[in-house]
Design a protein around this motif. Structure first.
Motif, PDB file in Angstrom:
ATOM      1  N   SER A   1      18.867  -3.208  -5.493  1.00 25.03           N
ATOM      2  CA  SER A   1      17.592  -3.907  -5.555  1.00 25.03           C
ATOM      3  C   SER A   1      17.028  -4.135  -4.156  1.00 25.03           C
ATOM      4  N   ALA A   2      17.861  -4.546  -3.217  1.00 20.57           N
ATOM      5  CA  ALA A   2      17.417  -4.776  -1.844  1.00 20.57           C
ATOM      6  C   ALA A   2      16.953  -3.465  -1.208  1.00 20.57           C
ATOM      7  N   LYS A   3      17.699  -2.369  -1.448  1.00 15.45           N
ATOM      8  CA  LYS A   3      17.296  -1.063  -0.920  1.00 15.45           C
ATOM      9  C   LYS A   3      15.959  -0.640  -1.511  1.00 15.45           C
ATOM     10  N   SER A   4      15.789  -0.843  -2.813  1.00 12.75           N
ATOM     11  CA  SER A   4      14.540  -0.481  -3.468  1.00 12.75           C
ATOM     12  C   SER A   4      13.381  -1.289  -2.902  1.00 12.75           C
ATOM     13  N   GLU A   5      13.606  -2.571  -2.689  1.00 17.03           N
ATOM     14  CA  GLU A   5      12.556  -3.424  -2.138  1.00 17.03           C
ATOM     15  C   GLU A   5      12.185  -2.974  -0.736  1.00 17.03           C
ATOM     16  N   ASN A   6      13.176  -2.623   0.080  1.00 14.80           N
ATOM     17  CA  ASN A   6      12.893  -2.126   1.431  1.00 14.80           C
ATOM     18  C   ASN A   6      12.087  -0.842   1.384  1.00 14.80           C
ATOM     19  N   SER A   7      12.428   0.044   0.445  1.00 15.41           N
ATOM     20  CA  SER A   7      11.704   1.309   0.300  1.00 15.41           C
ATOM     21  C   SER A   7      10.263   1.059  -0.125  1.00 15.41           C
ATOM     22  N   ILE A   8      10.078   0.146  -1.046  1.00 13.36           N
ATOM     23  CA  ILE A   8       8.733  -0.191  -1.509  1.00 13.36           C
ATOM     24  C   ILE A   8       7.916  -0.782  -0.368  1.00 13.36           C
ATOM     25  N   ASN A   9       8.513  -1.694   0.394  1.00 13.93           N
ATOM     26  CA  ASN A   9       7.813  -2.298   1.528  1.00 13.93           C
ATOM     27  C   ASN A   9       7.426  -1.250   2.562  1.00 13.93           C
ATOM     28  N   ALA A  10       8.320  -0.303   2.820  1.00 13.67           N
ATOM     29  CA  ALA A  10       8.030   0.760   3.784  1.00 13.67           C
ATOM     30  C   ALA A  10       6.886   1.644   3.292  1.00 13.67           C
ATOM     31  N   MET A  11       6.884   1.955   1.991  1.00 10.86           N
ATOM     32  CA  MET A  11       5.807   2.772   1.425  1.00 10.86           C
ATOM     33  C   MET A  11       4.477   2.028   1.491  1.00 10.86           C
ATOM     34  N   GLN A  12       4.484   0.729   1.218  1.00  9.12           N
ATOM     35  CA  GLN A  12       3.254  -0.059   1.301  1.00  9.12           C
ATOM     36  C   GLN A  12       2.733  -0.091   2.730  1.00  9.12           C
ATOM     37  N   ALA A  13       3.615  -0.295   3.696  1.00 11.70           N
ATOM     38  CA  ALA A  13       3.197  -0.316   5.099  1.00 11.70           C
ATOM     39  C   ALA A  13       2.614   1.037   5.495  1.00 11.70           C
ATOM     40  N   GLU A  14       3.216   2.116   5.010  1.00  9.86           N
ATOM     41  CA  GLU A  14       2.709   3.452   5.320  1.00  9.86           C
ATOM     42  C   GLU A  14       1.326   3.657   4.721  1.00  9.86           C
ATOM     43  N   MET A  15       1.121   3.184   3.499  1.00  6.49           N
ATOM     44  CA  MET A  15      -0.196   3.300   2.863  1.00  6.49           C
ATOM     45  C   MET A  15      -1.249   2.498   3.628  1.00  6.49           C
ATOM     46  N   LEU A  16      -0.869   1.328   4.107  1.00  2.19           N
ATOM     47  CA  LEU A  16      -1.786   0.516   4.900  1.00  2.19           C
ATOM     48  C   LEU A  16      -2.144   1.222   6.208  1.00  2.19           C
ATOM     49  N   PHE A  17      -1.142   1.835   6.848  1.00  2.00           N
ATOM     50  CA  PHE A  17      -1.386   2.596   8.074  1.00  2.00           C
ATOM     51  C   PHE A  17      -2.340   3.761   7.791  1.00  2.00           C
ATOM     52  N   GLU A  18      -2.092   4.478   6.711  1.00  2.00           N
ATOM     53  CA  GLU A  18      -2.946   5.625   6.363  1.00  2.00           C
ATOM     54  C   GLU A  18      -4.375   5.182   6.058  1.00  2.00           C
ATOM     55  N   THR A  19      -4.538   3.994   5.494  1.00  2.00           N
ATOM     56  CA  THR A  19      -5.880   3.457   5.271  1.00  2.00           C
ATOM     57  C   THR A  19      -6.560   3.222   6.620  1.00  2.00           C
ATOM     58  N   GLY A  20      -5.810   2.675   7.579  1.00  2.00           N
ATOM     59  CA  GLY A  20      -6.348   2.509   8.925  1.00  2.00           C
ATOM     60  C   GLY A  20      -6.759   3.836   9.533  1.00  2.00           C
ATOM     61  N   MET A  21      -5.931   4.856   9.359  1.00  2.00           N
ATOM     62  CA  MET A  21      -6.255   6.184   9.890  1.00  2.00           C
ATOM     63  C   MET A  21      -7.505   6.746   9.236  1.00  2.00           C
ATOM     64  N   MET A  22      -7.659   6.499   7.943  1.00  2.00           N
ATOM     65  CA  MET A  22      -8.835   6.972   7.224  1.00  2.00           C
ATOM     66  C   MET A  22     -10.104   6.398   7.862  1.00  2.00           C
ATOM     67  N   TYR A  23     -10.109   5.088   8.116  1.00  2.00           N
ATOM     68  CA  TYR A  23     -11.285   4.466   8.735  1.00  2.00           C
ATOM     69  C   TYR A  23     -11.422   4.846  10.206  1.00  2.00           C
ATOM     70  N   TYR A  24     -10.316   5.028  10.885  1.00  2.00           N
ATOM     71  CA  TYR A  24     -10.345   5.410  12.301  1.00  2.00           C
ATOM     72  C   TYR A  24     -10.985   6.795  12.470  1.00  2.00           C
ATOM     73  N   ALA A  25     -10.570   7.735  11.642  1.00  2.00           N
ATOM     74  CA  ALA A  25     -11.019   9.118  11.769  1.00  2.00           C
ATOM     75  C   ALA A  25     -12.250   9.436  10.942  1.00  2.00           C
ATOM     76  N   GLY A  26     -12.624   8.530  10.040  1.00  2.00           N
ATOM     77  CA  GLY A  26     -13.748   8.811   9.156  1.00  2.00           C
ATOM     78  C   GLY A  26     -13.418   9.859   8.109  1.00  2.00           C
ATOM     79  N   ARG A  27     -12.177   9.817   7.613  1.00  2.00           N
ATOM     80  CA  ARG A  27     -11.754  10.753   6.555  1.00  2.00           C
ATOM     81  C   ARG A  27     -12.231  10.220   5.206  1.00  2.00           C
ATOM     82  N   ASP A  28     -13.112  10.950   4.561  1.00  2.00           N
ATOM     83  CA  ASP A  28     -13.650  10.576   3.244  1.00  2.00           C
ATOM     84  C   ASP A  28     -14.404   9.250   3.276  1.00  2.00           C
ATOM     85  N   CYS A  29     -14.835   8.830   4.443  1.00  2.00           N
ATOM     86  CA  CYS A  29     -15.607   7.597   4.600  1.00  2.00           C
ATOM     87  C   CYS A  29     -16.278   7.638   5.968  1.00  2.00           C
ATOM     88  N   VAL A  30     -17.108   6.654   6.216  1.00  2.00           N
ATOM     89  CA  VAL A  30     -17.717   6.516   7.542  1.00  2.00           C
ATOM     90  C   VAL A  30     -16.683   5.856   8.454  1.00  2.00           C
TER      91      VAL A  30
END
Length: 86
Positions: free
Chosen positions: A6-35
């Motif tokens: 359970s702890a390993k799964s939670e860590n994996s989920i947290n890492a995936m969420q952080a990665e998605m948040l980073f990718e959202t930042g990159m999307m706005y930074y680069a203007g990928r599919d948005c301004v």
């Protein structure tokens, strides 16, 4: 054993969420599919950094050098508001 899995799964989920948040930042930074939007990019990089994505730190720093004080204040306020809701 379940607690360890359970702890390993939670860590994996947290890492995936952080990665998605980073990718959202990159999307706005680069203007990928948005301004491209420095405020939104900084907000998402800040949240990703708080959630543990180390790649967000240099991106956040780089953006801060291009932003006015009022833009930084707005981005930080929006990040705090998002964090309070989630």
């Amino acid at each position: 054993m379940f607690a360890r899995f359970s702890a390993k799964s939670e860590n994996s989920i947290n890492a995936m969420q952080a990665e998605m948040l980073f990718e959202t930042g990159m999307m706005y930074y680069a203007g990928r599919d948005c301004v491209a939007d420095r405020i939104e990019a900084y907000k998402w990089f800040n949240i990703a950094a708080i959630r543990g994505d180390d790649r967000a730190l240099p991106m956040r720093s780089q953006l801060s050098e291009m932003m006015s004080k009022s833009e930084l204040v707005r981005a930080l306020r929006e990040a705090r508001e998002w964090m309070a809701r989630h």
